[in-house]
Design an enzyme around this catalytic site. Structure first.
Site, PDB file in Angstrom:
ATOM      1  N   LYS A  52       0.852  -1.189   0.000  1.00  0.00           N
ATOM      2  CA  LYS A  52       0.000   0.000   0.000  1.00  0.00           C
ATOM      3  C   LYS A  52       0.888   1.239   0.000  1.00  0.00           C
ATOM      4  O   LYS A  52       1.944   1.254   0.652  1.00  0.00           O
ATOM      5  CB  LYS A  52      -0.898  -0.036   1.242  1.00  0.00           C
ATOM      6  CG  LYS A  52      -1.943   1.060   1.300  1.00  0.00           C
ATOM      7  CD  LYS A  52      -2.835   0.880   2.525  1.00  0.00           C
ATOM      8  CE  LYS A  52      -3.922   1.921   2.628  1.00  0.00           C
ATOM      9  NZ  LYS A  52      -4.786   1.711   3.813  1.00  0.00           N
ATOM     10  N   SER A 127      -9.629   1.628   2.725  1.00  0.00           N
ATOM     11  CA  SER A 127      -8.762   2.373   1.844  1.00  0.00           C
ATOM     12  C   SER A 127      -7.687   1.532   1.138  1.00  0.00           C
ATOM     13  O   SER A 127      -7.088   2.005   0.177  1.00  0.00           O
ATOM     14  CB  SER A 127      -8.070   3.489   2.638  1.00  0.00           C
ATOM     15  OG  SER A 127      -7.264   2.959   3.659  1.00  0.00           O
ATOM     16  N   SER A 151      -9.820  -0.692   6.930  1.00  0.00           N
ATOM     17  CA  SER A 151      -9.233  -0.583   5.585  1.00  0.00           C
ATOM     18  C   SER A 151      -8.481  -1.793   5.057  1.00  0.00           C
ATOM     19  O   SER A 151      -8.112  -1.811   3.889  1.00  0.00           O
ATOM     20  CB  SER A 151      -8.308   0.626   5.525  1.00  0.00           C
ATOM     21  OG  SER A 151      -9.086   1.775   5.368  1.00  0.00           O
TER      22      SER A 151
END
Ligand code: GLN
Length: 446
Positions: A52, A127, A151
């Site tokens: 990420k 996210s 997330s």
């Protein structure tokens, strides 16, 4: 060969899925060459992975999907990256996300909209949407995400993969771009429970650079995947099957409980009475912490700087107004307000008190049960555009993942059936530092 395969797959599908923000093909191939011919001393040797884009990687662009960090090349590796380097995984690139991890759809990214591989008209969740989509579409065998209010688990559920949010303090936060420091944790997103257990073992543990990590031995999680759940006591909170939760999500959980019952576990309904305040509490606390953490992006030290400011004040103002997107600004304003003198007691302090009540609810249940089970999300993946302009709806739908972060507990999402061709996730929540039992249950069910 694995790195070649991964890059080939990215070239085939990422034009459609749009999971990656940066691909580091040259370095990935170089590292793969170095490892070639050597003997792998561990299970992760030579395995390609995606990260990420809020996890800092030395000399590899780290943007947090924000214009603010569009050109930011960190000078060090996050601890989780260092730990993966020690076991010789190969970082292929950086994955899309909501800007600064604020959002539930990956649509607040300043750069691109990642698509759900199951249906390209839908979001992958967020996210960590890029991480979940990259794993689900077979581009990388595993990815790391971060989870502040869901997330990792929510995008894992939306994309039909396995996502673990570890106990707060299990995995170092050193080198994660901070959103809400008392809630953030990094964790693995994988296709199977066993892979997940192997990756968590590699990244977990005490770190001198993060004083909130705990000095507790990291178990060999994968060794405990025996399939045995006989006598296990499961609690099912009635609030997790109640209002706002779709029929399909409810039914998939009841079907999962039947499977676990068949394996010798028992379940009972319980109550987490304060969970109804979870979303409100979370948005106050997370935004307050974010407003403080994001103060560092001032146009001087990091990232984006406005052109030709007239004075220092204008430099700050313009750099921040031009560099941050709408959702990030919304959180900074909310957090600054909640922390301002005169309002602090009414909002921030109150929210901290409710956080304690939410934690006590979990403590009560865990004094009698081994794990808590419910859906990860109230619905399957949203259509692109469905919730992003309606922040309150987007916030409220995180009601099932948020309480886990407020209580600092570990929680996993594992695939649990489909509705209308879209995957659903089962959430298994465990006691503090008992990821082992979570993995055992998830594996038995899988
Ligand atoms: N969707 C939640 C939010 O917008 C959670 C985000 C996260 O876990 N990083 O804050």
């Amino acid at each position: 060969d694995l790195v070649d395969q991964s890059i080939k797959r990215i070239n085939e599908v990422d034009g459609k899925v749009q999971a990656f923000l940066t691909i580091d093909e040259e370095n990935a191939r170089k590292k793969a060459k170095e490892l070639d011919g050597k003997l792998g001393e561990n299970l992760l040797f030579g395995i390609p992975a995606g990260m990420k884009d809020n996890i800092v990687t030395k000399n590899l662009r780290t943007t947090c999907a924000s214009k603010m960090l569009e050109n930011f090349d960190p000078i060090y590796d996050a601890t989780v990256i260092e730990k993966l380097n020690e076991v010789n995984t190969v970082t292929i690139g950086k994955l899309n996300m909501d800007e600064f991890a604020m959002g539930s759809t990956t649509e607040t990214s300043a750069f691109k909209i990642t698509k759900n591989p199951w249906d390209l008209n839908r979001v992958p969740g967020g996210s960590s949407g890029g991480s979940a989509a990259a794993v689900a579409s077979g581009q990388v065998p595993f990815a790391l995400g971060t989870d502040t209010g869901g997330s990792i688990r929510q995008p894992a559920a939306f994309c039909g993969v396995v996502g673990m949010k570890p106990t707060y303090g299990r995995v170092s936060r050193y080198g994660l771009v901070a959103f809400a420091s008392s809630l953030d944790q990094a964790g693995p997103i994988t296709r199977t429970v066993e892979d997940n257990a192997i990756v968590l073992q590699a990244i977990a543990g005490l770190d001198a650079n993060d004083s909130t990590t705990v000095n507790k031995e990291v178990p060999n999680y994968a060794a405990d995947l025996t399939g045995d759940v006989k006598g296990l006591k499961i609690a099912v909170p009635k609030e997790y099957l109640g209002e706002g939760v779709s029929e399909a999500s409810r039914e998939s959980v009841l079907a999962a409980l039947k499977v676990l019952e068949g394996l010798g576990a028992t379940w009972e309904e319980v109550s987490l009475p304060h969970s109804q305040y979870g979303v409100a509490t979370y948005y106050l606390l997370a935004s307050s912490e974010a407003s403080a953490n994001l103060a560092r992006f001032d146009g001087v030290r990091y990232g984006y700087r406005t052109e030709n400011p007239k004075n220092l004040m204008e430099l700050y103002k313009k750099s921040r107004s031009e560099g941050f997107g709408d959702e990030v600004k919304r959180r900074i304003m909310l957090g600054t307000f909640a922390l301002s003198s005169g309002f602090y007691d009414a909002y921030y302090k109150k929210a901290q008190q409710v956080r304690t009540l939410i934690k006590q609810d979990f403590d009560n249940v865990f004094s009698k049960y081994d794990v808590i089970i419910g859906p990860t999300t109230p619905t399957p993946a949203y259509k692109i555009g469905e919730v992003v302009d309606d922040p309150v709806t987007m916030y409220v739908r995180d009601l099932l993942t948020i309480p886990v972060n407020l209580a600092g507990l570990p929680g996993i999402s594992v695939p649990c059936g489909f509705t209308e061709g879209l995957p659903l996730g089962l959430q298994i929540i465990g006691k503090h530092f008992d990821e082992q039992t979570i993995y055992r249950v998830a594996h038995a069910f899988e």
